[in-house]
Enzyme design. Structure first.
Site, short mmCIF file in Angstrom:
data_model
loop_
_atom_site.label_atom_id
_atom_site.label_comp_id
_atom_site.label_asym_id
_atom_site.label_seq_id
_atom_site.Cartn_x
_atom_site.Cartn_y
_atom_site.Cartn_z
N LEU A 30 0.84 -1.19 0.00
CA LEU A 30 0.00 0.00 0.00
C LEU A 30 0.87 1.24 0.00
CD1 LEU A 30 -2.70 1.51 0.27
CD2 LEU A 30 -2.61 1.05 2.74
N TYR A 31 1.90 1.24 0.84
CA TYR A 31 2.81 2.38 0.90
C TYR A 31 4.09 1.96 1.61
CZ TYR A 31 1.56 2.73 5.85
OH TYR A 31 1.37 2.45 7.18
N GLY A 87 6.64 3.77 4.31
CA GLY A 87 6.67 4.93 5.19
C GLY A 87 7.67 5.96 4.71
N LYS A 88 7.25 7.22 4.70
CA LYS A 88 8.08 8.29 4.13
C LYS A 88 9.38 8.52 4.89
CE LYS A 88 5.36 11.77 6.61
NZ LYS A 88 4.43 12.93 6.47
N SER A 89 9.50 7.94 6.09
CA SER A 89 10.73 8.11 6.88
C SER A 89 11.54 6.82 6.97
CB SER A 89 10.38 8.58 8.29
OG SER A 89 9.55 7.64 8.94
N HIS A 116 -3.85 -2.61 -2.56
CA HIS A 116 -3.71 -3.10 -1.19
C HIS A 116 -2.87 -4.38 -1.09
CE1 HIS A 116 -5.48 -4.32 2.85
NE2 HIS A 116 -5.13 -3.06 3.05
N LYS A 125 0.14 -7.02 -0.75
CA LYS A 125 1.45 -7.05 -0.10
C LYS A 125 2.20 -8.26 -0.62
CE LYS A 125 -0.80 -4.27 2.92
NZ LYS A 125 -2.24 -4.01 3.04
N ASP A 127 14.33 -12.82 -5.83
CA ASP A 127 14.77 -13.95 -6.66
C ASP A 127 13.65 -15.00 -6.73
OD1 ASP A 127 17.16 -12.70 -7.21
OD2 ASP A 127 18.29 -13.80 -5.69
#
Length: 568
Positions: A139-140, A142-144, A228, A230, A235
């Site tokens: 989904l994303y 984390g920006k940090s 959504h 994951k 490999d």
């Protein structure tokens, strides 16, 4: 969808009551027009247009017969157990084979991880040791998450032949822009290693276009659908989980994690990742304030959903329908495991409802079949465990869970104190109690059907959100243990929350395990056990206590939750 449903969906995703007030007062005419146009467009059905998939397709090789009878060399006791297990599994697999593509592997090729820390350390280890490819669908990020990015950089620098592909959601990945975002975090990877080695893609729902795209604020636009899945591939191995790639999922947010060491399974999900990537925007580094440009490549498999959402769905249907069908899926045959040792089937399930017209998704039909089969009298000594961090299963699944013949059944969900929305400001702060209300109604239904002796609800709690050392709960899945078995023979792992939203708006990917491998069964049994270590049984009496009572606002939030289903 009527005006009330649309407006409820919008209100739910606002983070604070002030957001709602500001939006309405700023332009009530715009809000009314938005509802009218949205309702009109929601009523329009997309026409189906199928074509053959254009992905890499390898000739499907015959695999060993499923759940065969035991050999003559087996002991009488082992023969009896194996015969019983095989016979009990047959009604499941005979129909599952018609629903979704699958591979046969040995149960030892699946490793069940336990904690967020083990998940993160394994993720970094697999990245460091990858030689050819890394693909990450999430989904994303984390920006940090600088450490994760550094791990990817070091792997790419040390392995010139290594390639990286990342797929996230466009709405979630860019919503902070021009401030730091997931997109701005990832764009420098393309700049350093070039587009031939690194590709960043962000999927955008076709449900949010035109007037809605222009006027619905970023904080609520995710209500129209997300990427959504994951899928974390390295490999010839892939990790299936419900966890996103951010710090809480690496430290104190409990989820589930299965590592599959199978080139065939990994290749299949790589094709799935590639297919959705070809229907997504590309992120390029830029000197713009945001640090990136979002570009629709000319060689994508469909036109941009923002330009022609109907044609986008038609082309997507043609691409994806063949990929997820057991009749036409591109199945390779690279596994070196001897046929006679393949004791486990892994069904690859996908829920792509917003991209398929007609909808030929496989997750909901598969789980529906499993629960329906458990209603047969011969499964009266079976048991199941179902978990969802946000307890809001689709109504059809709730009905099926309450209709099985199974005994010793357990539902695990997050305590309000382990819900990520606990004490959040504004409307979202009502959600933990709303999920609790849904759980209470399930417990009441259990009692009304006289199932109290066979089905219990447990709440997971490890501390209190906001206090030092507290964890949140995000695990979801299903385990089925057959009669006279010591561990689950069936387990479902992946991204789905099993909600109405999962089956209509979001892109989901899951793996369904059907096994006779005793060691794998033990792993799955252990997984069930440790997830229940921090749980407490909750009853109708518990829900009747003063501290569990909810007000009108929460009851309204409960209606909203049923519509939204959890955009997490």
């Amino acid at each position: 969808m009527d005006y009330i449903a649309i407006s409820s969906l919008i209100f739910t995703l606002f983070r604070t009551a002030a957001d709602i007030t500001t939006f309405l007062l700023s332009s009530p005419q715009r809000f009314s027009a938005m509802l009218t146009r949205t309702a009109s467009r929601c009523s329009t059905k997309l026409r189906a247009a199928l074509r053959q998939p254009s992905l890499r397709v390898a000739k499907q090789q015959p695999q060993c017969r499923r759940f065969s009878m035991p050999t003559a060399n087996a002991t009488p006791g082992a023969q009896s157990a194996a015969t019983s297990s095989a016979g009990m599994l047959s009604p499941f697999v005979s129909e599952l084979d018609k629903i979704a593509p699958s591979f046969r592997i040995n149960g030892s090729q699946i490793r069940v991880l336990q904690s967020p820390t083990e998940f993160y350390e394994t993720l970094k280890d697999k990245i460091r040791n990858a030689e050819r490819r890394i693909f990450l669908s999430t989904l994303y990020i984390g920006k940090s998450e600088k450490e994760l990015i550094t791990t990817l950089q070091e792997a790419l620098r040390s392995k010139p032949n290594l390639k990286l592909s990342i797929l996230t959601d466009a709405l979630r990945g860019t919503r902070e822009a021009p401030d730091p975002s997931c997109a701005s975090l990832l764009a420098p990877l393309v700049e350093e290693f070039g587009p031939d080695r690194v590709e960043i893609r962000m999927y955008h729902t076709p449900n949010l276009t035109g007037f809605r795209k222009k006027h619905i604020p970023k904080r609520i636009n995710e209500g129209w659908g997300l990427q959504h899945m994951k899928l974390y591939g390295f490999d010839d191995e892939i990790m299936m989980t419900g966890a996103n790639l951010s710090n809480d999922y690496f430290t104190d947010r409990q989820d589930r994690y299965h590592l599959f060491s199978s080139r065939d399974i990994t290749e299949y999900f790589s094709n799935l990742h590639d297919a959705v990537s070809s229907l997504s925007f590309r992120i390029d580094p830029s000197d713009a304030p945001s640090g990136f440009d979002m570009v629709w490549p000319k060689d994508n498999a469909a036109p941009s959903p923002l330009e022609d959402h109907k044609q986008f769905v038609r082309e997507s249907t043609g691409l994806l329908a063949g990929l997820i069908s057991p009749k036409t899926a591109p199945l390779t045959a690279n596994d070196s495991t001897p046929l006679e040792k393949r004791d486990t089937s892994v069904y690859m399930l996908a829920q792509f409802s917003q991209l398929l017209s007609p909808d030929t998704s496989t997750e909901l039909p598969a789980i529906t079949h499993i629960l329906s089969t458990l209603a047969a009298p011969q499964y009266s000594k079976s048991s199941w465990t179902f978990t969802a961090g946000y307890f809001n299963p689709a109504p059809s699944l709730t009905k099926l869970l309450l209709s099985t013949a199974s005994q010793n059944n357990t539902v695990i969900t997050a305590s309000p104190y382990a819900n990520g929305f606990y004490k959040s400001p504004g409307v979202s702060g009502l959600l933990p109690d709303a999920y609790t209300l849904l759980a209470r109604r399930f417990v009441r239904a259990v009692h009304e059907k006289k199932l109290d002796a066979s089905t219990v609800m447990k709440e997971w709690r490890k501390g209190t959100v906001g206090e030092p050392g507290a964890w949140t709960y995000h695990a979801k899945g299903l385990w089925v243990t057959l009669p006279d078995n010591n561990g689950p023979s069936i387990s479902l792992i992946g991204s789905s929350n099993y909600t109405k939203r999962s089956y209509s708006l979001d892109l989901e990917a899951n793996a369904l395990i059907v096994t006779e491998n005793e060691t794998l069964k033990k792993q799955l049994a252990n997984e069930q056990n440790w997830l229940q270590e921090n749980t407490t049984v909750v009853t109708r009496e518990d829900y009747a206590k003063t501290e569990r009572r909810v007000g009108l606002k929460v009851r309204i939030a409960m209606l909203i939750v049923r519509l939204v289903g959890g955009a997490l």
